[in-house]
Write an enzyme that holds these catalytic residues in place. Structure first.
Site, PDB file in Angstrom:
ATOM      1  N   CYS A   1     126.594  31.363  19.111  1.00  0.00           N
ATOM      2  CA  CYS A   1     126.900  31.914  17.710  1.00  0.00           C
ATOM      3  C   CYS A   1     126.134  31.120  16.560  1.00  0.00           C
ATOM      4  CB  CYS A   1     128.305  31.734  17.303  1.00  0.00           C
ATOM      5  SG  CYS A   1     128.662  32.520  15.851  1.00  0.00           S
TER       6      CYS A   1
ATOM      7  N   CYS B   1     136.334  33.262  13.328  1.00  0.00           N
ATOM      8  CA  CYS B   1     136.215  34.432  14.414  1.00  0.00           C
ATOM      9  C   CYS B   1     137.449  34.050  15.655  1.00  0.00           C
ATOM     10  CB  CYS B   1     134.853  34.464  15.043  1.00  0.00           C
ATOM     11  SG  CYS B   1     134.553  35.603  16.284  1.00  0.00           S
TER      12      CYS B   1
ATOM     13  N   CYS C   1     131.533  32.450  21.126  1.00  0.00           N
ATOM     14  CA  CYS C   1     130.329  32.564  21.952  1.00  0.00           C
ATOM     15  C   CYS C   1     129.533  31.125  21.791  1.00  0.00           C
ATOM     16  CB  CYS C   1     129.579  33.840  21.197  1.00  0.00           C
ATOM     17  SG  CYS C   1     130.672  35.393  21.389  1.00  0.00           S
TER      18      CYS C   1
END
Length: 356
Positions: free
Chosen positions: A85, A78, A82
């Protein structure tokens, strides 16, 4: 029809074999303990055999879950970071596309109606072409009623919609806040790009290319007090999925985790307060931690089902190696909870009657 008959025949043969083994074990243990004349041992043998019998009856009555809706996380990579996550970049592995298609076909033959592609960020691989080919395969070759994607939206281009949009039913964009600073604190950002600009841009493309638009939000300690009603009404998604921040051992918590989600965690009452504040939003679909843990069929990058019931991800064997029916027994999937949380809904854009 032939395949179904073969499956039934195999099931019957397996049950016969298991029953024969059960009888043999009981008989052997009984003779063994009787021969040595130990009553206590004989009692243990009987109790052991009774346990086997109970488990056998459970196995005989247990129905194999049907993989109606499957979430395939074909990549863990990714471009966002975040903090909460729970499917992190622990590997960079991605199946060759023909192997992935083989697994998708197996799922269709086992009853799959909806395929959702996720990650990681699914548009990273081959600039979205890998994903697009899988979407097209599912809709065109497998004739699935619904094909959807979950993305952060940052890498999507209009050219992708021009090439693959007709094969996609739903595109969900993850957005946790309508404040750019909050998104940055969470890690839902890359460089100086505006996550919200991307969100609105993708929403307009979905409308232009006739793809149902959806929003996913993870409610956590950074956004739990936010009022998102104005923006949600303006964007008008077909569904607004609102998740409670979830901790998964080995993913976003624990010694081997790549994230530390503890500081993002909120209590059940905080989550409920957020839901109450947004209760007038008709497209809102709430998902508490309990609903998330056992009501999703999740395939990882190796096409293994992931069992999250114990607060970690315990993988089955790959469906490519042992088949769907065998692997799904180790998925931890609760079909009743899946239906209770509204997992089955109008998910084909042909049936939504949307005003494009």
């Amino acid at each position: 029809m032939l395949l179904s008959t073969q499956i039934v025949f195999v099931r019957i043969m397996l049950q016969v074999c298991i029953s024969n083994i059960h009888s043999f074990v009981l008989s052997t243990l009984d003779r063994a303990f009787s021969w040595v004349g130990i009553n206590a041992g004989h009692g243990r043998a009987v109790r052991f055999a009774q346990t086997i019998a109970v488990n056998q009856r459970k196995a005989d009555t247990l129905e194999t879950p049907i993989p109606t809706s499957v979430n395939y996380h074909f990549t863990r990579q990714c471009n966002y970071k975040c903090g909460f996550c729970f499917h992190t970049a622990k590997t960079s592995f991605v199946l060759p596309i023909e192997e992935a298609k083989k697994g998708l076909r197996l799922l269709k033959e086992s009853g799959m109606e909806k395929m959702n592609f996720s990650g990681g960020e699914p548009f990273l691989q081959e600039k979205g072409d890998f994903l697009g080919k899988l979407v097209q395969f599912c809709k065109q070759d497998l004739q699935l009623p619904s094909v959807s994607i979950v993305s952060n939206g940052s890498l999507i281009r209009e050219s992708w919609f021009q090439k693959y949009g007709e094969y996609l039913d739903i595109l969900a964009i993850s957005c946790d806040s309508f404040d750019e600073d909050t998104n940055k604190l969470i890690g839902r950002t890359q460089g100086r790009k505006s996550h919200l600009d991307n969100l609105y841009r993708v929403q307009s493309w979905c409308k232009e290319y006739k793809v149902a638009f959806k929003i996913n939000s993870v409610i956590n300690s950074f956004n739990v007090e936010e009022d998102m009603r104005e923006h949600i009404l303006e964007l008008s998604p077909v569904r607004w999925k609102v998740f409670q921040c979830l901790v998964i051992e080995g993913e976003n918590a624990g010694d081997n985790a790549l994230r530390e989600a503890e500081r993002f965690v909120i209590g059940d009452q905080q989550f409920q307060d957020f839901l109450d504040r947004h209760s007038d939003i008709t497209c809102l679909v709430p998902e508490s931690n309990q609903k998330m843990r056992d009501s999703y069929l999740i395939l990882d990058e190796y096409m293994r089902f992931l069992d999250c019931r114990e607060g970690r991800k315990d993988p089955s064997k790959s469906i490519l190696d042992v088949g769907v029916e065998n692997a799904i027994q180790f998925s931890g999937f609760d079909e009743k909870m899946f239906l209770k949380r509204g997992g089955k809904y109008i998910w084909s854009k042909a049936d939504m009657r949307l005003q494009w």
